[in-house]
Design a protein around this motif. Sequence first.
Motif, short mmCIF file in Angstrom:
data_model
loop_
_atom_site.label_atom_id
_atom_site.label_comp_id
_atom_site.label_asym_id
_atom_site.label_seq_id
_atom_site.Cartn_x
_atom_site.Cartn_y
_atom_site.Cartn_z
N THR A 249 0.84 -1.20 0.00
CA THR A 249 0.00 0.00 0.00
C THR A 249 0.87 1.24 0.00
O THR A 249 0.53 2.25 -0.64
CB THR A 249 -0.94 -0.01 1.22
N TRP A 250 1.99 1.19 0.71
CA TRP A 250 2.97 2.29 0.70
C TRP A 250 3.42 2.59 -0.72
O TRP A 250 3.49 3.75 -1.14
CB TRP A 250 4.14 1.87 1.59
N LEU A 251 3.71 1.55 -1.49
CA LEU A 251 4.11 1.74 -2.89
C LEU A 251 2.96 2.28 -3.72
O LEU A 251 3.14 3.19 -4.55
CB LEU A 251 4.57 0.40 -3.49
N GLN A 254 2.29 6.07 -3.16
CA GLN A 254 3.30 6.90 -3.81
C GLN A 254 3.08 6.95 -5.32
O GLN A 254 3.22 8.02 -5.95
CB GLN A 254 4.69 6.37 -3.50
N ASP A 255 2.76 5.81 -5.90
CA ASP A 255 2.53 5.76 -7.34
C ASP A 255 1.33 6.62 -7.73
O ASP A 255 1.40 7.41 -8.68
CB ASP A 255 2.29 4.30 -7.76
N ILE A 266 -4.44 11.94 1.90
CA ILE A 266 -4.18 10.78 2.75
C ILE A 266 -2.96 11.05 3.62
O ILE A 266 -1.90 11.47 3.13
CB ILE A 266 -3.93 9.50 1.91
N TYR A 267 -3.13 10.84 4.91
CA TYR A 267 -2.03 10.84 5.88
C TYR A 267 -1.91 9.39 6.34
O TYR A 267 -2.80 8.88 7.03
CB TYR A 267 -2.37 11.77 7.04
N ASP A 291 0.07 18.43 -1.05
CA ASP A 291 -0.47 17.97 0.24
C ASP A 291 -1.52 16.88 0.09
O ASP A 291 -2.44 16.78 0.91
CB ASP A 291 -1.04 19.15 1.05
N PHE A 292 -1.38 16.06 -0.94
CA PHE A 292 -2.30 14.93 -1.08
C PHE A 292 -1.80 13.70 -0.34
O PHE A 292 -2.60 12.87 0.06
CB PHE A 292 -2.54 14.60 -2.56
N LEU A 293 -0.50 13.58 -0.17
CA LEU A 293 0.04 12.40 0.51
C LEU A 293 1.07 12.82 1.54
O LEU A 293 1.98 13.60 1.24
CB LEU A 293 0.68 11.44 -0.49
N SER A 294 0.92 12.29 2.73
CA SER A 294 1.89 12.50 3.79
C SER A 294 2.08 11.18 4.51
O SER A 294 1.11 10.57 4.96
CB SER A 294 1.40 13.58 4.77
N ILE A 295 3.33 10.72 4.59
CA ILE A 295 3.66 9.50 5.33
C ILE A 295 4.80 9.83 6.26
O ILE A 295 5.95 9.98 5.83
CB ILE A 295 4.04 8.34 4.39
#
Length: 548
Positions: A249-251, A254-255, A266-267, A291-295
């Motif tokens: 899911t991490w991959l 990012q994709d 998504i955070y 700011d759509f993805l933050s991990i």
Amino acid sequence: MIKSLFLSISILGASSFAFAQTTLIHNIQGYTPTNAGALAQFSVLVFKDGKVVKTGNDLTLKQFPQATRIDGLGKTLLPGLIDAHGHIIGLGNNLLRLDIRGSRSIKEVGEKLVSYANKNPEGWLIGRGWDQTLWPGGKFPTAAQLDKYISNRPVVLTRVDGHAIWANSQAMKLAKIEAHTQAPKGGEIIRGADGLPTGVFIDKAESLVNQHIPATLPTQRKRALEVAGKHLLSLGITSTHDAGIDYNTWLLYQDYAKQKKLPLRIYAMLGANDDKLESMLKHGVIKDTQDFLSIRSVKIYADGALGSRGAALIKDYHDRKNYQGLMLETQPKLEALLTQSFKHGFSAHTHAIGDRANRIVLDAYENTFKSVGGKLLRNRIEHAQVVHPQDIPRFKSLAIIPSMQPVHATSDMNMAQLRLSDAQLQGAYAWQTFIKQGSKVAFGSDFPVELANPFHGLYAAITRMSRAQKPKGGWRVNEAVTRAQALRAFTLDAAYSEFREYKTGSLEQGKWADFILIDKDFMNIDQHEIDDIQVEQTWIAGKLKYQG
């Protein structure tokens, strides 16, 4: 009627329209919390290039004579809602798999299972949502009871809280579950009077069966993300915190972020039990420019859930003497995971439901802060469901954010009163107590454990009643919150808990224009109408993403 608002958008095309020039929505009843602590009201929202330019009143109309104008037809406008605790792929899978939530008997589960099996004639049958406390007798089910409906294919049904599974005999056979099979530490195999496994596996014992379920294909994962995203947007959720993702899911996230395909913000928290955790941590914090993805955090599990008696308690369960639940990790292991997270600059968000688990987790944070630091990383305790009153002030002193789910209180209340004594309930679902001491409380739903609809959560937070308006006057109503407090917890304070309070969570100048239009005035309607509020439009960064 609302669709007439956006006839011009339909003609011009929503994506090009949003960034073409300044846009102004007027004739609205707008509300937003502010970083200064107030609840601001406005009738005009102005945005450009995806960000808020200004909120104001009718005088604002004169300041932007060239702006594209949209008549809001008197609708209520709120900041986009943020769910601070959910499971996106799990939600998508739930929407695509067998959903038995709310089933009132084993017979009802069985009938739904047979119908689902007929529509899906091959492979394992996977579902989620059973809750034995809703059934006559309230006892855990057995494999034999499932076998009456499906015996020739493996069946695995996850409990509504995700902390227990119910397998049929074929699934146990394929998993090689036998009389001598032992549960791993942090898990329990429910056994009958004869000592044999009955078919229910608690917490870490779930893995004995789940490891044999065929892996999710990449196409299935993508489909789950897309289906969940559409569903959340339809509920007015513009951002959600994914509480524990695996490497695949991490991959995927990012994709999708690189391709600008993420359906909403998504955070995501890395799952501490993933065998590639260290590799993901070494990759570093992930933040995209839009700011759509933050991990930047790690999700850790300390104990189980209350419904399956897996929550770790200081004293015995009221309805199971000489039993205090399960710790899934020892305190030294928790401290090792916290240290691992902090050294890579990641926050730690730890699941703790029982009062013993919350105390041990607080101790672990305190010890780790002293040895390696990390106190400023906006660490959280997820759920903070049953906390000893003496430990509540420690959240503030240790700067731990209580990430809580209001619907848990109203769906759990009957069960909680069986599981816990009145003394144990004193610090349970204590939202107002946390807020009064100055803690920033982040609200969510824990979908798919609960329905994702945030207006159900807002209603539960404000009334402490079920949607059937029970009990009259509310359950332990001293912990209810005001409408403004509830809205803030589902917006700005949830944004704070992900380091985005200057980006999202309110409609203040310079922030992303994430907002929703709803069919009722949230601040002024009768409180018993709140849970029936319908979302008519959802916008992210000035773009229309959903229209009902």
